[in-house]
Write an enzyme that holds these catalytic residues in place. Sequence first.
Site, short mmCIF file in Angstrom:
data_model
loop_
_atom_site.label_atom_id
_atom_site.label_comp_id
_atom_site.label_asym_id
_atom_site.label_seq_id
_atom_site.Cartn_x
_atom_site.Cartn_y
_atom_site.Cartn_z
N ARG A 28 18.03 7.78 18.10
CA ARG A 28 16.93 7.27 18.92
C ARG A 28 15.63 7.95 18.51
O ARG A 28 15.57 9.18 18.34
CB ARG A 28 17.21 7.52 20.41
CG ARG A 28 18.58 6.98 20.82
CD ARG A 28 18.92 7.26 22.28
NE ARG A 28 20.29 6.80 22.56
CZ ARG A 28 20.82 6.71 23.77
NH1 ARG A 28 20.11 7.03 24.84
NH2 ARG A 28 22.05 6.28 23.94
N TRP A 72 6.98 9.97 24.38
CA TRP A 72 6.73 9.82 25.82
C TRP A 72 5.82 10.94 26.28
O TRP A 72 5.62 11.92 25.55
CB TRP A 72 8.04 9.78 26.62
CG TRP A 72 8.94 11.00 26.46
CD1 TRP A 72 9.68 11.31 25.37
CD2 TRP A 72 9.18 12.02 27.42
NE1 TRP A 72 10.37 12.47 25.58
CE2 TRP A 72 10.10 12.93 26.83
CE3 TRP A 72 8.73 12.28 28.74
CZ2 TRP A 72 10.56 14.07 27.50
CZ3 TRP A 72 9.21 13.41 29.41
CH2 TRP A 72 10.11 14.30 28.79
N GLU A 86 12.26 17.94 18.74
CA GLU A 86 11.15 17.56 19.63
C GLU A 86 9.88 18.24 19.19
O GLU A 86 9.90 19.38 18.68
CB GLU A 86 11.48 17.93 21.08
CG GLU A 86 12.54 17.01 21.65
CD GLU A 86 13.10 17.47 22.99
OE1 GLU A 86 13.45 18.66 23.12
OE2 GLU A 86 13.18 16.63 23.90
N GLU A 89 24.34 15.41 22.75
CA GLU A 89 22.96 15.18 22.31
C GLU A 89 22.50 16.23 21.32
O GLU A 89 22.80 17.41 21.47
CB GLU A 89 22.04 15.17 23.55
CG GLU A 89 20.58 14.96 23.25
CD GLU A 89 19.75 14.91 24.54
OE1 GLU A 89 20.25 14.41 25.57
OE2 GLU A 89 18.60 15.38 24.51
N THR A 110 8.72 20.07 34.00
CA THR A 110 8.63 19.18 32.85
C THR A 110 7.26 19.30 32.19
O THR A 110 7.15 19.38 30.96
CB THR A 110 8.89 17.72 33.28
OG1 THR A 110 10.19 17.64 33.87
CG2 THR A 110 8.80 16.77 32.10
#
Length: 483
Positions: free
Chosen positions: A204, A208, A123, A119, A219
Amino acid sequence: MRFLSILGASALLIAPAFAQTWTLCNPLNTTCPPDPALGISHNFVFNTSKTVSDSFNITAGALTYGSNGAEFTVAKKGDSPTIQSQFYIFFGSVSVIMKAASGQGIISSIVLESDDLDEVDWEFMGGNSTHAETNYFGKGNDTSFDRAFYYPVSSNVQENFHNYTVVWTSDKLEWLIDGQLVRTLPYAAANGGNTYPQTPMTVRLGIWAGGDPGNSKGTIEWAGGLTDYSKGPYTMYVQSATISDASTGKAYEYGDHSGSWQSIKVVTGTSQVNQTIVATETPHLSMAQKFQALPQTTKLAIYGGSGAAGALLLAAILFSCIRQRRKGRKERDAYNAKVEQEREEAYRDQMELREKGLGGWDKKEFDHQGEDALGGWGGSFVPAGTQANALPAEKSKFPGSVSVNEVPSRMQTPSLASPAPQSPRQWSGGNQGGLVQNAGNAYSGGYGGNPNIPRSPAFPLSPQVPQQRSPGGYTNNAGYSRF
Ligand SMILES: *[C@@H]1O[C@H](CO)[C@@H](O)[C@H](O)[C@H]1NC(C)=O
Ligand SMILES: *[C@@H]1O[C@H](CO)[C@@H](O)[C@H](O)[C@H]1NC(C)=O
Ligand SMILES: *[C@@H]1O[C@H](CO)[C@@H](O)[C@H](O)[C@H]1NC(C)=O
Ligand SMILES: *[C@@H]1O[C@H](CO)[C@@H](O)[C@H](O)[C@H]1NC(C)=O
Ligand SMILES: *[C@@H]1O[C@H](CO)[C@@H](O)[C@H](O)[C@H]1NC(C)=O
Ligand SMILES: *[C@@H]1O[C@H](CO)[C@@H](O)[C@H](O)[C@H]1NC(C)=O
Ligand SMILES: *[C@@H]1O[C@H](CO)[C@@H](O)[C@H](O)[C@H]1NC(C)=O
């Protein structure tokens, strides 16, 4: 964005939130179908839904499209619109022109993800408008979280479009912001290469809510705090993505379960995406260009007029015929206008003669003249077979006794104003007062009555006409003395 192991058992419950980081088939412990390749370089412009429907899968939610491109919006809990390329790249580069979403805890992301969970990430935290985060994972190894680095961007990432690029080779990974290199990861620096991303990747794009109250404390902290949906909606905009596959081919296969780049086999051929893109981007060709581009066998089929291809040709011919007819109609109209003008002139001349009491005139018959476009004058040029139709027998202009040495044609419309000086032509209608009985056309009108009077070689005719005296003064029996 890999939190599954920290989150432990509860991870499954919130797994859908991490929409980008999953795999349908992990080639490390099973045999998976080949990955369709991109095999080319292409700039995907997200100005219509077609780009996505042609080359991407929507894996969550729905997108909208506006002047800023594709819109990925979180409006309420659970929203996480995400797309995933239908193709894979095996090394190459990805440049995304995008504007990140605002909103605390909202994560806008660009993720390259392989089947065995290699990956590469960009972000953007909605609570931070100045920095972009870069990250990577190898084979889903998330035992440590020391790989994420943040870099300042030249202007507000939520208000401005920026170019976020990853250049990926077997030697190193580079992250660039607006063309400026910000981070380099050499192969060896990733745990001796063991966690270096090196297997074919999908691209992708998605958004979210890392700050959703239902997520773990870790998180939410990483995401920058709790998300307040009432302050939304929060939208990430993607204008375009230039994606280049360093390999050419139509598919990639894992040769074994090692997950090393050396084990990847490239299946040669033209990729599905290439075919779709070529079809989409092929400019609209003219009929002729399309025909030219057809294979020879198809052309032959068209020439033969068979099947659907024949119908196409028929349509083309029909179109051409209609154009010809239009052209023909224009010519005919022009011709008719000319005839009309000539008829008018002849009519005026006739009227003048009539005024003088000269010459025969039968307007009804005259009106019959020139009604067809065949060039017949007064019916004399109507082809033999159709003559009866064109001119009913009782209207026949030619008594049996008439001899015509030169048939006046429509193109030589009679003109009283200037008969040809090289006359005499023998336009004698005998004693019947004209070429045509009861009609008197422009050639004959006014000359009848005396078969011995030759047609004037030139106006005025008077010199040839013996003037006669009458008790009341001048008169004549033919009526052209005035000329
Ligand atoms: C496949 O391997 C991955 C990574 O080693 C592991 O997490 C997963 O449970 C394995 N899946 C199966 C079906 O064995
Ligand atoms: C895409 O496919 C076409 C047709 O097969 C091929 O000619 C072309 O080279 C391919 N494009 C690229 C960039 O490879
Ligand atoms: C979308 O972008 C492509 C490539 O720039 C362009 O050709 C096309 O006209 C655009 N379509 C619309 C609807 O703006
Ligand atoms: C995209 O969706 C199609 C249809 O559901 C599926 O067959 C294909 O595997 C998907 N592509 C990827 C890369 O997941
Ligand atoms: C944004 O992130 C950077 C890097 O982590 C940090 O230095 C900065 O303070 C953050 N800004 C805000 C407003 O949180
Ligand atoms: C996962 O990564 C850590 C840290 O980089 C490393 O120590 C560990 O060996 C890796 N695990 C595997 C299975 O490669
Ligand atoms: C984005 O940056 C890359 C790397 O510098 C560059 O190659 C590419 O042309 C840029 N894209 C746009 C649209 O400016």
